[in-house]
Design an enzyme around this catalytic site. Sequence first.
Site, PDB file in Angstrom:
ATOM      1  N   CYS A 132     -19.234   2.110   9.077  1.00 54.82           N
ATOM      2  CA  CYS A 132     -18.440   1.517  10.140  1.00 54.82           C
ATOM      3  C   CYS A 132     -17.216   2.422  10.256  1.00 54.82           C
ATOM      4  CB  CYS A 132     -18.051   0.096   9.726  1.00 54.82           C
ATOM      5  SG  CYS A 132     -16.872  -0.676  10.850  1.00 54.82           S
ATOM      6  N   CYS A 163       0.847  -1.197   0.000  1.00 52.20           N
ATOM      7  CA  CYS A 163       0.000   0.000   0.000  1.00 52.20           C
ATOM      8  C   CYS A 163       0.887   1.253   0.000  1.00 52.20           C
ATOM      9  CB  CYS A 163      -0.904  -0.004   1.241  1.00 52.20           C
ATOM     10  SG  CYS A 163      -1.988   1.435   1.289  1.00 52.20           S
ATOM     11  N   CYS A 220       0.682   0.513  10.290  1.00 51.10           N
ATOM     12  CA  CYS A 220       0.187  -0.531   9.378  1.00 51.10           C
ATOM     13  C   CYS A 220       1.260  -1.426   8.771  1.00 51.10           C
ATOM     14  CB  CYS A 220      -0.634   0.110   8.261  1.00 51.10           C
ATOM     15  SG  CYS A 220      -1.460  -1.161   7.260  1.00 51.10           S
ATOM     16  N   CYS A 247     -16.606  -9.111   6.049  1.00 50.19           N
ATOM     17  CA  CYS A 247     -15.916  -7.846   5.763  1.00 50.19           C
ATOM     18  C   CYS A 247     -14.692  -8.109   4.901  1.00 50.19           C
ATOM     19  CB  CYS A 247     -15.441  -7.188   7.053  1.00 50.19           C
ATOM     20  SG  CYS A 247     -16.745  -6.970   8.251  1.00 50.19           S
ATOM     21  N   CYS A 270       0.576   5.088   6.860  1.00 49.59           N
ATOM     22  CA  CYS A 270      -0.037   4.921   8.189  1.00 49.59           C
ATOM     23  C   CYS A 270       0.968   4.206   9.115  1.00 49.59           C
ATOM     24  CB  CYS A 270      -1.326   4.111   8.071  1.00 49.59           C
ATOM     25  SG  CYS A 270      -2.414   4.721   6.756  1.00 49.59           S
TER      26      CYS A 270
END
Length: 355
Positions: free
Chosen positions: A204, A69, A76, A113, A73
């Site tokens: 959410c 990614c 992460c 999910c 962050c």
Amino acid sequence: MSSSIAAARPDSVLSRDEIRHDWTVEEVEALFSQPFNDLLFQAQTLHRRYFDPNQVQVSTLLSIKTGACPEDCAYCPQSTRYDTGLEAEKLMEVEKVLEQARAARASGATRFCMGAAWRCPKPRDMPHVVAMVRGVKELGLESCMTLGMLTRDQAEELADAGLDYYNHNLDTSPEFYGDIITTRTYRDRLETLEHVRETGMKICSGGIVGMGEQQRDRAGLLQQLANLPQHPESVPINMLVRVQGTPLQDEEDLDPFEFIRTIAVARIMMPASHVRLSAGREEMNEQMHALAYFAGANSIFYGEKLLTTPNPRSNADMALFDRLGIQPEQREVERPPETPSAQFYNAAAAGTPAT
Ligand code: SAM
Ligand code: DTB
Ligand code: SF4
């Protein structure tokens, strides 16, 4: 107010309008700093007004696209900027995802999910994720996705496919946010939530604690969530999972009681929302789980893996539910294709739709 007075008559928080969108950070900090028992009593009292206190919703999580990614962050393991030893994988094939969804249904999940390590989905990804949503819906499961930022059109496309929930976390307070993520702004996150809300999907949204933030930041996160025009239907509270190679790998432990306080304050501020005891459960013992449920947590991720990190074994969760007299929450669904009539569907009964 002293503890004995609070026990004798309801605190002002309980007698005021309960669904509020005008919290000040000072009010939220005042909730946090009450004596622990007063806070838990208020949270449990409100919890009982809105939910069966002995039911917990159960979701299963699958990483449909892992690693590499571009975002930064700091917590992460999937960011390409940190060497965490994670092997990147391309977007999974639709049929493989549906195989996992069937297994999740068979093991008792009511919501499936799907998470992707993207900054945002690319146009070429959309047909694949749309097919996943349709397939999961056909199995009679609720569907949830977390794919990063969404444009209004992308949100519309997912809503049209039948996606029930979109997960997009604010993660922390606006003040602390810049210490954790620099590649997208708090405003970007709020805009994605606006797009999702405009299409009618459920939201959410929650955050992570234990990242070195102050109590004021935990209060600030909950203030942002509760002051949205409509509360998120689901509020995940993640405890940081420290992953080697990330900038937060050596972060200090958060006081476990402060974690429970965060759950309780979330419950009080968003009394009609499901509060999810999310990442970090692998480090929590049974007593901590029980306290979190008492404080108002009524949803968990179920299954041995979250996206890339371990989660408690399903049978350990079910054994604890049993000891605590907790039932997995059932839900009403439209008729799953293989059942003769619309019925109360208990996915927890080993995936066998009621007839
Ligand atoms: N890439 C998308 C995004 O960030 O919006 C979706 C997937 S992302 C992994 C979903 C959420 O997982 C993050 O917003 C964060 O709150 C949570 N998360 C990620 N790594 C975590 C960790 N190490 N500990 C706790 N929560 C974590
Ligand atoms: C959320 O708030 N927590 C979940 C879900 N939304 C997607 C993710 C937790 C991820 C924990 C780290 C990992 O397993 O990679
Ligand atoms: Fe990427 Fe999401 Fe991880 Fe941030 S949290 S690095 S956006 S996968």
